[in-house]
Scaffold this motif. Structure first.
Motif, mmCIF file in Angstrom:
data_model
loop_
_atom_site.group_PDB
_atom_site.id
_atom_site.type_symbol
_atom_site.label_atom_id
_atom_site.label_comp_id
_atom_site.label_asym_id
_atom_site.label_seq_id
_atom_site.Cartn_x
_atom_site.Cartn_y
_atom_site.Cartn_z
ATOM 1 N N PRO A 40 8.599 -7.054 57.802
ATOM 2 C CA PRO A 40 9.139 -6.426 59.010
ATOM 3 C C PRO A 40 8.783 -4.948 59.134
ATOM 4 C CG PRO A 40 10.888 -6.774 57.412
ATOM 5 C CD PRO A 40 9.679 -7.469 56.868
ATOM 6 N N GLU A 41 8.520 -4.288 57.994
ATOM 7 C CA GLU A 41 8.137 -2.875 58.020
ATOM 8 C C GLU A 41 7.229 -2.616 56.832
ATOM 9 O OE1 GLU A 41 10.213 1.575 57.887
ATOM 10 O OE2 GLU A 41 11.321 -0.140 58.669
ATOM 11 N N PHE A 42 6.119 -1.937 57.061
ATOM 12 C CA PHE A 42 5.184 -1.705 55.968
ATOM 13 C C PHE A 42 4.282 -0.521 56.283
ATOM 14 C CE2 PHE A 42 3.297 -4.775 58.865
ATOM 15 C CZ PHE A 42 2.009 -4.292 59.064
ATOM 16 N N LYS A 123 3.947 7.847 56.886
ATOM 17 C CA LYS A 123 4.817 8.492 55.904
ATOM 18 C C LYS A 123 6.050 7.628 55.687
ATOM 19 C CE LYS A 123 3.425 13.250 56.975
ATOM 20 N NZ LYS A 123 3.896 14.576 57.437
ATOM 21 N N PRO A 124 6.448 7.403 54.432
ATOM 22 C CA PRO A 124 7.629 6.565 54.165
ATOM 23 C C PRO A 124 8.878 7.165 54.798
ATOM 24 C CG PRO A 124 6.378 7.007 52.151
ATOM 25 C CD PRO A 124 5.834 7.917 53.190
ATOM 26 N N ARG A 125 9.710 6.314 55.332
ATOM 27 C CA ARG A 125 11.007 6.767 55.813
ATOM 28 C C ARG A 125 11.961 6.877 54.638
ATOM 29 N NH1 ARG A 125 13.976 3.838 59.827
ATOM 30 N NH2 ARG A 125 13.252 1.875 58.938
ATOM 31 N N LYS A 126 12.808 7.866 54.680
ATOM 32 C CA LYS A 126 13.739 8.102 53.592
ATOM 33 C C LYS A 126 14.652 6.902 53.394
ATOM 34 C CE LYS A 126 17.107 11.466 51.895
ATOM 35 N NZ LYS A 126 17.862 12.715 52.212
ATOM 36 N N GLY A 127 14.737 6.458 52.156
ATOM 37 C CA GLY A 127 15.645 5.358 51.837
ATOM 38 C C GLY A 127 15.051 3.980 52.009
ATOM 39 N N VAL A 128 13.758 3.891 52.367
ATOM 40 C CA VAL A 128 13.133 2.585 52.561
ATOM 41 C C VAL A 128 12.079 2.364 51.483
ATOM 42 C CG1 VAL A 128 11.814 1.109 54.136
ATOM 43 C CG2 VAL A 128 13.506 2.714 55.051
ATOM 44 N N THR A 129 12.121 1.225 50.828
ATOM 45 C CA THR A 129 11.120 0.863 49.828
ATOM 46 C C THR A 129 10.062 -0.005 50.492
ATOM 47 O OG1 THR A 129 12.821 0.884 48.119
ATOM 48 C CG2 THR A 129 10.729 -0.206 47.584
ATOM 49 N N TYR A 130 8.816 0.379 50.376
ATOM 50 C CA TYR A 130 7.737 -0.315 51.067
ATOM 51 C C TYR A 130 6.967 -1.233 50.118
ATOM 52 C CZ TYR A 130 8.706 2.730 54.957
ATOM 53 O OH TYR A 130 9.335 3.362 55.995
ATOM 54 N N PRO A 131 6.486 -2.352 50.638
ATOM 55 C CA PRO A 131 5.774 -3.314 49.797
ATOM 56 C C PRO A 131 4.379 -2.820 49.424
ATOM 57 C CG PRO A 131 5.702 -4.022 52.072
ATOM 58 C CD PRO A 131 6.599 -2.823 52.041
ATOM 59 N N THR A 132 3.966 -3.121 48.204
ATOM 60 C CA THR A 132 2.584 -2.864 47.800
ATOM 61 C C THR A 132 1.735 -4.121 47.963
ATOM 62 O OG1 THR A 132 3.167 -3.375 45.514
ATOM 63 C CG2 THR A 132 3.231 -1.058 46.172
ATOM 64 N N THR A 133 2.383 -5.218 48.290
ATOM 65 C CA THR A 133 1.695 -6.478 48.569
ATOM 66 C C THR A 133 2.181 -6.992 49.913
ATOM 67 O OG1 THR A 133 1.567 -7.034 46.225
ATOM 68 C CG2 THR A 133 1.302 -8.836 47.792
ATOM 69 N N THR A 191 20.320 -15.099 53.266
ATOM 70 C CA THR A 191 19.424 -15.013 54.411
ATOM 71 C C THR A 191 18.286 -14.060 54.173
ATOM 72 O OG1 THR A 191 20.646 -13.223 55.452
ATOM 73 C CG2 THR A 191 21.340 -15.457 55.991
ATOM 74 N N THR A 192 18.247 -13.416 53.017
ATOM 75 C CA THR A 192 17.174 -12.490 52.721
ATOM 76 C C THR A 192 16.515 -12.859 51.419
ATOM 77 O OG1 THR A 192 18.616 -10.997 51.498
ATOM 78 C CG2 THR A 192 18.455 -10.615 53.867
ATOM 79 N N THR A 193 15.288 -12.437 51.285
ATOM 80 C CA THR A 193 14.565 -12.601 50.032
ATOM 81 C C THR A 193 14.436 -11.240 49.408
ATOM 82 O OG1 THR A 193 13.335 -14.425 50.969
ATOM 83 C CG2 THR A 193 12.456 -13.428 48.957
ATOM 84 N N SER A 194 15.052 -11.013 48.295
ATOM 85 C CA SER A 194 15.070 -9.695 47.680
ATOM 86 C C SER A 194 13.917 -9.541 46.722
ATOM 87 C CB SER A 194 16.406 -9.516 46.936
ATOM 88 O OG SER A 194 16.399 -8.313 46.224
ATOM 89 N N LYS A 195 13.240 -8.383 46.830
ATOM 90 C CA LYS A 195 12.177 -8.067 45.903
ATOM 91 C C LYS A 195 12.614 -6.837 45.138
ATOM 92 C CE LYS A 195 8.472 -10.250 48.367
ATOM 93 N NZ LYS A 195 8.450 -11.382 47.505
ATOM 94 N N PRO A 196 13.330 -7.000 44.031
ATOM 95 C CA PRO A 196 13.907 -5.863 43.332
ATOM 96 C C PRO A 196 12.850 -5.052 42.610
ATOM 97 C CG PRO A 196 14.291 -7.868 42.105
ATOM 98 C CD PRO A 196 13.610 -8.264 43.378
ATOM 99 N N THR A 197 13.115 -3.749 42.516
ATOM 100 C CA THR A 197 12.219 -2.891 41.765
ATOM 101 C C THR A 197 12.578 -2.902 40.277
ATOM 102 O OG1 THR A 197 13.657 -1.031 42.280
ATOM 103 C CG2 THR A 197 11.759 -1.390 43.720
#
Length: 677
Positions: A40-42, A123-133, A191-197
């Protein structure tokens, strides 16, 4: 003290290292469309050289999801043709996309699409983790046997495209989401798929407080709709991933935008949000008038208090005469002045009694008569599923105008009509001859209504005689056969594919042609009342693969395309056109646009001009697509004028896919350019 200083120093060094760690940004190709990427955001990196007409873009500022991501970024001015990093945010489908020329890129117009996206600086938005894949929807095909041949048709399954993944930091961050509903919402992890760091995601709870509404004196000041939300969080933080198109995903897309951005307004007024009313038992309503209806109510100061009350009485009488109910008409009201706001939407009241009581309590808004702004608001915000839009019922807007608008209505009306909205105008006490110099846009009614034949406009000399209009207006809005603006380029055609199955095509290339046919078909709204699909295959002979009335769902049509088996033989294109005219288009419905899409790879053994001319005279709009050895003169003879918009040529079958979007765009452009009389 020494231990404390050592710990402090270590913490600072760890923070520095964390800040220095860089996010790996995946690269995408110039032809990648936003709809193919599930995230949804990348953030992604575009290569050089994407400014090319073959990478099509639809819209301005907000783009349809089958636009090229990188060329849209060039169009918006975020990057130039040298490439660069961009931030992409998916948003819900939009009701109209306007084409413009910007930064060397010509974008195209489109009536509506199921998903949109925005591009901004990478530029990344503050507080959002972006996918590398990035996760891609599959562009592969599922092979289905048809005799000894295989046919490729897209399946829509999801496949992940892997990129090199570098270590990334895991700072404790906070994802804040603003939502326009004053409730406490818990995001369900299921309802979400979590991709934890570093660890599984925790459930977040969002608490929202609504600002109080003020009403000084007689001038009603509406709540701005700004709510303040905070999110309780626990560490470690994980990025949330949602499948594109899921209800949760669309909710996230819509609700994450800042208040004040009218494009993403929910269409609810603060009155409705803060004071929800319990519904009476659901009425079935009048089944002969199944429409989704919005009244644009004039709340300007020019109408005055007494005439405003007469307008409310008229709307109450309309609610009674229509017979509101779940199986019949549903009705909502938007009041406009300087700015529009929704008094209540389609699902707020399910019977005439409750609706009439609610109308009686509407206070006057005041301000100017900005009708154009109100039409834009309704187009973008009112007819949404979340507001009770049923999809199968025609969308109707009735605009009440005291005198004349104080802004322009033509462009807003055009976009609304192209979105399938039937616009009616009820004008009361129109401008006298001496007042016409004050009217901003002359003939504004004809520029706005669905058709200019008089059916969609009613003029009333005085508010004191407005009650006489109730029954005539009910009869018109309920005449669904005449609500022609419900028809869009995607839901109002009989499309017949005429497919060359001659020996020169070959088994593998025939499979590619079928995939091309499937890719076009799946972009249309298919049902027995919307767009219908038929197919003919030909060699020396002709074969009806399936007729328009054979399949009434998109899945059934795509399955039927898979099952078409390669015939092999000669090439009698003229006879095939005559056969399609007789077996397909002679049985087309009167209210359907008849569109023939013929695909061939060689010169015909018979004459194509006479059969093509006969088809044109019978109202068939013909598109010809030639491959390899197809004759250009024959393609132009087959195609409807102008030839350049209806005939295409590619040097090899594998390049057919390039014409899918262009063909659909040409069909829509031609549809939207029809005269409105």
């Amino acid at each position: 003290l020494g231990v404390f200083m050592i710990c402090t120093y270590a913490a600072k060094e760890a923070t520095k290292k964390m800040k220095k760690a860089k996010l790996y940004v995946p690269q995408i190709d110039c032809d990648v469309k936003a709809g193919k990427i599930i995230n949804p955001e990348f953030i992604a990196k575009c290569p050089p050289g994407c400014q090319d007409v073959k990478h099509r873009v639809y819209g301005t500022d907000i783009y349809a999801s089958f636009s090229s991501v990188c060329n849209a970024a060039i169009h918006s001015g975020i990057i130039d043709n040298t490439g660069g990093k961009i931030l992409v945010q998916k948003v819900a489908g939009h009701s109209g996309y306007r084409g413009t020329f910007s930064n060397g890129v010509r974008s195209l117009s489109l009536p509506r699409w199921r998903e949109s996206f925005l591009v901004s600086e990478g530029k990344p938005r503050k507080g959002v983790t972006y996918p590398t894949t990035l996760e891609y929807s599959s562009s592969k095909s599922t092979a289905v046997k048809s005799g000894n041949d295989h046919v490729n048709v897209p399946t829509g399954d999801t496949v992940r495209k892997e990129y090199q993944t570098l270590p990334r930091p895991t700072p404790a961050t906070q994802m804040a989401t603003k939502t326009p509903t004053p409730t406490t919402t818990t995001i369900d992890p299921s309802t979400t798929t979590s991709k934890p760091t570093t660890a599984p995601a925790t459930t977040r709870t969002t608490t929202v407080a609504a600002a109080a509404k003020t009403r000084p004196g007689l001038h009603r000041v509406r709540d701005t709709g700004q709510y303040h939300g905070c999110i309780q969080r626990q560490e470690p933080v994980a990025a949330f991933w949602r499948a594109a198109g899921s209800p949760a995903h669309l909710a996230m897309e819509t609700d994450s935008w800042k208040p004040g951005m009218s494009l993403f307004d929910t269409g609810f007024s603060s009155k409705e949000e803060l004071n929800p009313k319990p519904l009476e038992p659901i009425s079935q309503g009048n089944p002969n008038c199944k429409i989704d209806l919005s009244f644009l109510m004039d709340g300007s100061w020019s109408i005055g208090k007494r005439r405003f009350q007469l307008q409310k009485q008229f709307l109450s009488n309309m609610a009674q005469a229509l017979g509101i109910g779940s199986a019949g008409p549903l009705m909502g009201i938007v009041q406009y002045g300087d700015d529009p706001s929704t008094e209540f939407n389609l699902k707020t009241y399910a019977n005439s009694k409750d609706l009439r009581n609610a109308i009686e309590k509407i206070p006057q808004k005041g301000g100017l008569s900005n009708v154009g702004k109100a039409l834009s608001f309704v187009n973008k915000n009112f007819f949404l599923d979340v507001n009770g839009n049923r999809g199968g019922a025609p969308n109707v807007v009735v605009v009440m105008v005291d005198g004349w608008p104080t802004d322009r209505v033509e462009e807003a009306s055009r976009l609304a009509r192209e979105s399938g909205i039937n616009i009616f105008f009820v004008t009361v006490e129109v401008a006298a001859e001496s007042e016409k110099k004050n009217v901003i846009e002359s003939n504004f009614v004809d520029k706005a209504v669905c058709r200019t034949n008089g059916f969609y406009s009613i003029n009333v000399p005085s508010w004191f005689s407005i009650h006489k209009v109730v029954q005539p207006l009910v009869k018109r809005v309920c005449d669904t056969d005449r609500l022609v603006c419900s028809k869009t380029c995607l839901n109002s055609a009989d499309i017949g594919f005429v497919i060359d199955g001659s020996s020169s095509v070959g088994t593998g290339n025939f499979r590619t042609v079928l995939q091309f046919v499937a890719n076009i078909s799946q972009e249309f709204e298919i049902s027995d009342t919307d767009t219908r699909i038929g197919a003919v295959q030909y060699t020396y002979e002709q074969r009806l693969e399936f007729s328009f009335d054979k399949y009434s769902t998109k899945q059934d049509v795509l399955s039927a395309i898979k099952r078409i088996s390669y015939w092999s033989g000669g090439t009698s294109t003229g006879a095939a056109i005559s056969y399609a005219s007789e077996q397909l288009f002679s049985k087309s419905k009167p209210n359907k646009r008849k569109i023939m899409i013929l695909i061939t790879d060689g010169r015909s053994y018979d004459d194509v001009r006479v059969p093509a001319m006969a088809a044109h005279q019978n109202g068939v709009i013909a598109y010809s697509i030639g491959v390899a050895w197809a004759a250009q003169d024959e393609l132009e003879a087959i195609a409807t004028d102008p030839d350049k918009e209806h005939s295409f040529f590619v040097d090899e079958f594998d390049n057919l896919y390039r014409f899918v979007n262009q063909l659909i765009q040409n069909i829509c452009t031609e549809f939207n350019s029809q005269p409105r009389n």
